[in-house]
Every structure is written in C-alpha cells, then in structure tokens.
Scaffold this active site. Structure first.
Site, PDB file in Angstrom:
ATOM      1  N   GLU A  50       4.457  -3.945  -2.542  1.00  0.00           N
ATOM      2  CA  GLU A  50       3.780  -5.231  -2.327  1.00  0.00           C
ATOM      3  C   GLU A  50       4.246  -6.308  -3.306  1.00  0.00           C
ATOM      4  O   GLU A  50       4.267  -7.496  -2.963  1.00  0.00           O
ATOM      5  CB  GLU A  50       2.257  -5.062  -2.463  1.00  0.00           C
ATOM      6  CG  GLU A  50       1.600  -4.296  -1.332  1.00  0.00           C
ATOM      7  CD  GLU A  50       1.539  -2.800  -1.569  1.00  0.00           C
ATOM      8  OE1 GLU A  50       0.940  -2.089  -0.752  1.00  0.00           O
ATOM      9  OE2 GLU A  50       2.092  -2.347  -2.615  1.00  0.00           O
ATOM     10  N   PHE A 112     -13.458   3.739  -0.585  1.00  0.00           N
ATOM     11  CA  PHE A 112     -12.049   4.084  -0.746  1.00  0.00           C
ATOM     12  C   PHE A 112     -11.182   2.818  -0.660  1.00  0.00           C
ATOM     13  O   PHE A 112     -11.305   2.025   0.257  1.00  0.00           O
ATOM     14  CB  PHE A 112     -11.623   5.079   0.344  1.00  0.00           C
ATOM     15  CG  PHE A 112     -10.162   5.429   0.306  1.00  0.00           C
ATOM     16  CD1 PHE A 112      -9.640   6.161  -0.755  1.00  0.00           C
ATOM     17  CD2 PHE A 112      -9.298   5.018   1.320  1.00  0.00           C
ATOM     18  CE1 PHE A 112      -8.287   6.480  -0.805  1.00  0.00           C
ATOM     19  CE2 PHE A 112      -7.961   5.338   1.284  1.00  0.00           C
ATOM     20  CZ  PHE A 112      -7.446   6.065   0.222  1.00  0.00           C
ATOM     21  N   GLN A 113     -10.317   2.637  -1.649  1.00  0.00           N
ATOM     22  CA  GLN A 113      -9.408   1.495  -1.759  1.00  0.00           C
ATOM     23  C   GLN A 113     -10.150   0.152  -1.760  1.00  0.00           C
ATOM     24  O   GLN A 113      -9.641  -0.845  -1.254  1.00  0.00           O
ATOM     25  CB  GLN A 113      -8.344   1.529  -0.656  1.00  0.00           C
ATOM     26  CG  GLN A 113      -7.328   2.649  -0.851  1.00  0.00           C
ATOM     27  CD  GLN A 113      -6.100   2.517   0.025  1.00  0.00           C
ATOM     28  OE1 GLN A 113      -6.139   1.905   1.096  1.00  0.00           O
ATOM     29  NE2 GLN A 113      -4.997   3.100  -0.421  1.00  0.00           N
ATOM     30  N   LYS A 162     -12.005  -5.420   7.172  1.00  0.00           N
ATOM     31  CA  LYS A 162     -11.470  -4.708   8.330  1.00  0.00           C
ATOM     32  C   LYS A 162     -12.343  -4.885   9.568  1.00  0.00           C
ATOM     33  O   LYS A 162     -11.823  -5.060  10.688  1.00  0.00           O
ATOM     34  CB  LYS A 162     -11.320  -3.221   7.990  1.00  0.00           C
ATOM     35  CG  LYS A 162     -10.602  -2.414   9.066  1.00  0.00           C
ATOM     36  CD  LYS A 162     -10.280  -1.009   8.575  1.00  0.00           C
ATOM     37  CE  LYS A 162      -9.480  -0.238   9.623  1.00  0.00           C
ATOM     38  NZ  LYS A 162      -9.102   1.124   9.115  1.00  0.00           N
ATOM     39  N   MET A 469      17.942 -10.662 -23.310  1.00  0.00           N
ATOM     40  CA  MET A 469      17.233 -11.741 -23.996  1.00  0.00           C
ATOM     41  C   MET A 469      16.331 -11.196 -25.098  1.00  0.00           C
ATOM     42  O   MET A 469      16.244 -11.778 -26.191  1.00  0.00           O
ATOM     43  CB  MET A 469      16.415 -12.564 -23.002  1.00  0.00           C
ATOM     44  CG  MET A 469      15.766 -13.792 -23.617  1.00  0.00           C
ATOM     45  SD  MET A 469      16.966 -14.977 -24.267  1.00  0.00           S
ATOM     46  CE  MET A 469      17.303 -15.951 -22.792  1.00  0.00           C
TER      47      MET A 469
END
Length: 554
Positions: A50, A112-113, A162, A469
C-alpha cells in the site's frame, strides 16, 4: 446503485481513469463493483504494498495536476499509507484515498483489521471523512475531490465502511462544479507599496517554488523576470517552474543550492517570493536570512504567510489571479550592476563536480550524460538522498511537472512507485527514475508491479553501497564515525532479469553512454545500475542551522 457502484460512477464522472491500490476484505465490495462495471474505463493498478500505491498516485497527480485516486483496505492497509499521505501533504499533492473500514455496526469493538483511520489520518491530510450513511456517498466523494484540488492542493481520506458499500443509495445526478478563482482584493495602499518596492529596488530577486508548478503560472513568472531583468532562484519543488537554461536562472537555492543563488538572496534588497513557504532547507539560519531585503510574499495558504520569515507585504491568493497584475506592474529594467555582480559570482564559484577515482564515474557526471538523453517532456523522478540533490543541480528541466521528488518529507522509497504512477500519466513520454541503492530498496518489491504491467520506465540505480547522504553527514559532522549506512545489496541487474526486465551495469562514462544509447532502442522497463564512488559528498552545502552565506564548496 450500491454505495460501491455509486462511488465508481461519481469518480468516473470526475475524470478518473486509473486507481492505485491493494485489495482487502473491507474494501472488497468496491473492488468487485469495479470489476463488474460495464464499459469500465477505470484501470485498477495493483501494487505489491500500500505504501507504493499512495506514492504511485502521488506521481500520477504531480504529472496531471489533478487529484489521483488510491485505495487501501482497513487496519494495516490504511496504516501503510500514512507516510505517503505525509509526503503528499507536505508537497501539496492532490490525492483522494479511499480506505475500507469494518461495518459501522463493528466500529469501536476492536474488530478484525479495525483501526481508527479517520482520526489517525486527520493530522496529515487536508480533511478526512467517514461515510456513515449511503445517502452521503456521492456528496462526500465530490467534496473530497474538490477539497484535494482547491486552494493549496493536498491529500484527503474517505473512510468507507464495508456495509455502506453494499447498501442501496438514493438516486443521484452529476452536477459539474464551475472552476472558481477568488479575486484579489487590490487595496490601493498595498499596490502603491508594491510599485514603490519594484521601482526602487537595485538588487531584486524572484524566489519561486512548488506553488508556481501547482498553479501553472510559469509563463507569468517568465514575463515578470524578463521585463524586470530579475534573477530567478527556485526551491527543490520549483525545479522546472523556470527554464534551467534561461539566462536569468540561478538554479536551486538553499542547503545544497548554488553558491551564487544563495549569495544573491542574501544580498538582495527585494525578494518577490511566489508559491513558497520559506522552508528551513532554503532559509538556513532564520535571523540571518536576507537581512537587507524587503519581502513580498504571495501564497495561497494563509498559514504560510509570515510563519517563518516576516513579509513586508503578505498577499494571500491564487497566483493565477495575482501574477497577471504583477506582469502589468513590473517596470522594464536592466539591473546592469546587479547582474555584473552575479556574473562575477558565477565565474568565481561555478558548480564543481567532484573527481572520481579511476575505474568509476562521478554522480554529477552521470547526471550530465543522462541529461543528453532527455527530451523536454520526459519526466524525471528521483528518490531521496545525494543523487536527488545532484539531479536538482545538474539536470536541465525546462518545463514544470517534469521533475518529481519528495521535498518536504524527504521520503526514501518515494521515487520508484512515483515513477510508476507518473508513467500512467505521461502520455507516451519517457519516465526516468534516478534512485540511490538505499532508497530504491525501500520499495524494491514494486519490481513485480513494473513487470506485470510492463511499465516502460528507465530505472537508473546509482549504487554507492549505502545511505550516501547519512554517510556524508557522519563524515562532516560526526567525526567520520560511520554506522548503519553500509548496505549489502542484491545484484540489481540479475534481480530485474528474474522479472524478465533487461538490465545493464556500468562504471565508466563510456559504458554509461553506450548503455543509454542501447536503452533507447528497447521497449518496456529497463534496469541500469551505475556503480558510483562510495565516498562522494554533495557540494555546495550549507551546514544545518548556518546562514546561507556560509557555503561549503568541497
């Protein structure tokens, strides 16, 4: 239509043709409705992570200038995009991110999630919404899109539970919104002061940034500069906003800016600051920044006006509205004495590429050779680090939206996926990724995405076997105590070849030139590893916290 179906209908009407994301349980109804759309013009590009999806959307938005659409599922899917939101917010990039959420009946139950992404993202975006009723779907998405693009652009988040995605929505009819530009309130006294400053200045300077790119006002800037014969210095985000090869161009200013750009702003008596925010990487030590200059600051975001550097005249407004007025106000000048001084500085303090050890090629020389193979409309995307600064200093970019980089956040791992997104928007023009080996490995998994979609980017990895760097700062400011900067790298060419992507590895100027000539004959993605010296340092450099007059030249 269901909430999911209506979402795509709205986004399609707004001009969406591609969406970047990773599917997951809480966003699956939205994914499924995309698959079942008749005559579907929207392509779903699935990245491997993602974090890459949001950076790809960022790259797409920077090239088009329009909000890009990204998608993630709930919980870890949503938390994985937060770095990308910070990147886009800092650099003013318009993105609409749709995040799936557990059903409204489960919110707050540690399902969940589940994660409170509405509140988690709010501090790093322009606005977040949570859709709680199907009647809100169309209005929220349209408002999100408009918010992303209005004023100072930036990312927004729509949390989409959802169960709302499954619910039936009320009828909806698309009503296109008219483009709005706020008029500038031209107060006579302010106009008189501006004209007085312009008329009396002996050492004027145009200081331009990403706001010129976002507003598409580069032609007004050019007209002002040419009429006024005023030197132009740009920020990292302003690369391409003024042609690099223009005789009035001083290049980039700031920590790794040119010696003459930094000294010009320190000695200026008038600074016309357009679409900039006086970032610390530009100003150096604040109380010694431009000590003798009157400052006229024009910026669409009121929060940036006089936030760090007090402006003598602070104008909140859209550059598209205000700069035409400035074109009318600037007097025709020659500024011969000022230019004589600047040209002497340029002669005495030119950019000096470091010498490379035998059997290798200095990174600035890589930039010069790559530059010979670039067309004006080609798009360069960088990762973050030494190569990023060398690219900004040595590449010649003549047009806006042809140089993409993470400026404000300095996000390693940005460039590779951003280049993928840029290629979907590039309309046949070449996209060239310039990446350090350290930054490239932050999203190395996207090699699979490039291969799957046959995204024809040039991936040029400048391999100095570590975080260059950070290594430079350790050498200069931490007693040369190097720790955590040396990397065991994969064979980048063989890795690319494992995905069916051709690759080359070079370590000389001649081999680089030959490889680039060969690459021009190949269609599809290409990997080019350039082995560069491990101990190179980027100069010029102003040490952090020091005034711009204290420029180290190596």
């Amino acid at each position: 239509m269901t909430g999911a179906e209506l979402a795509w209908e709205v986004l399609s009407k707004l001009g969406t043709t591609v969406v970047f994301g990773v599917p997951g349980g809480a966003i699956l109804p939205l994914v499924d409705s995309l698959a079942t759309r008749k005559d579907n013009p929207i392509e779903f590009v699935v990245s491997r992570h993602e974090a890459a999806s949001i950076h790809a959307a960022d790259g797409y938005a920077r090239v088009t200038g329009k909000p890009a659409i990204a998608m993630a599922t709930s919980g870890p899917g949503g938390t994985n995009v937060i770095t990308g939101l910070v990147t886009a917010m800092t650099d003013s990039v318009p993105i609409v991110l749709l995040i799936g959420q557990v059903p409204t009946t489960l919110i707050g139950t540690d399902a969940f999630q589940e994660a409170d992404l509405f509140n988690m993202t709010m501090p790093v975006v322009k606005h977040s919404w949570r859709i709680s009723d199907p009647s809100q779907v169309a209005d929220v998405l349209i408002e999100a899109y408009e918010t992303a693009r209005r004023g100072r652009p930036g990312p927004v988040v729509v949390e989409f539970p959802k169960n709302i995605q499954f619910m039936e929505c009320p009828p909806w009819e698309f009503q296109p919104k008219q483009e709005e530009q706020a008029e500038w309130d031209e107060k006579p006294l302010v106009l008189a002061r501006i004209k007085s400053y312009l008329r009396n200045a002996k050492r004027p300077l145009l200081y331009i940034g990403g706001g010129v790119v976002s507003s598409g006002t580069q032609e007004y800037v050019r007209q002002i500069a040419e009429t006024y014969q005023c030197p132009v210095a740009h920020t990292l985000m302003g690369v391409g906003a003024f042609p690099s090869t223009h005789p009035l161009a001083l290049g980039m200013l700031g920590m790794h800016g040119t010696w003459y750009a930094n000294n010009a702003i320190q000695n200026a008596d008038l600074i016309l600051a357009l679409g900039v925010r006086f970032d610390d990487r530009v100003t150096g030590k604040l109380d010694e920044f431009a000590p003798n200059a009157h400052i006229i600051h024009v910026e669409v975001d009121a929060a940036e006006l006089s936030k760090l550097v007090p402006a003598d005249i602070a104008i909140r407004g859209d550059l598209r509205t205000i700069l035409p007025k400035f074109v009318e106000m600037v007097p025709a000048r020659t500024n011969e004495e000022w230019w004589a001084t600047i040209n002497e500085w340029k002669k005495d303090h030119p950019l000096r590429p470091p010498a490379a050890p035998d059997g290798s090629i200095a990174t600035p020389k890589v930039m010069e050779i790559v530059n010979r193979h670039l067309q004006a409309d080609d798009i360069v995307v960088t990762e973050v680090g030494q190569h990023q600064m060398w690219a900004a200093l040595y590449l010649r970019r003549e047009k806006p939206r042809t140089f993409l980089t993470s400026g404000g956040a300095g996000t390693m791992g940005y460039g590779f996926p951003a280049a993928m997104g840029a290629q979907f928007a590039a309309e046949g023009h070449r996209v060239v990724l310039l990446a350090g080996d350290g930054s490239f490995q932050m999203n190395l998994q996207e090699m699979g995405t490039v291969a799957q979609y046959k995204i024809p980017i040039w991936m040029i990895v400048l391999n100095n076997q570590g975080h260059g760097m950070v290594r430079q700062w350790q050498d200069l400011f931490h007693g040369q105590r190097r720790i955590g900067v040396d990397l065991l790298n994969p064979d980048f060419v063989r890795l690319a070849q494992s995905f069916g992507i051709p690759g080359f590895s070079v370590n000389s100027e001649e081999a680089l030139e030959e490889a680039l000539q060969t690459m021009e004959t190949i269609e599809g993605p290409i990997m080019l590893e350039v082995r560069v010296p491990q101990d190179e340092h980027v100069f010029p450099m102003v040490p952090a916290g020091q005034p711009l007059s204290m420029v180290l030249e190596g």
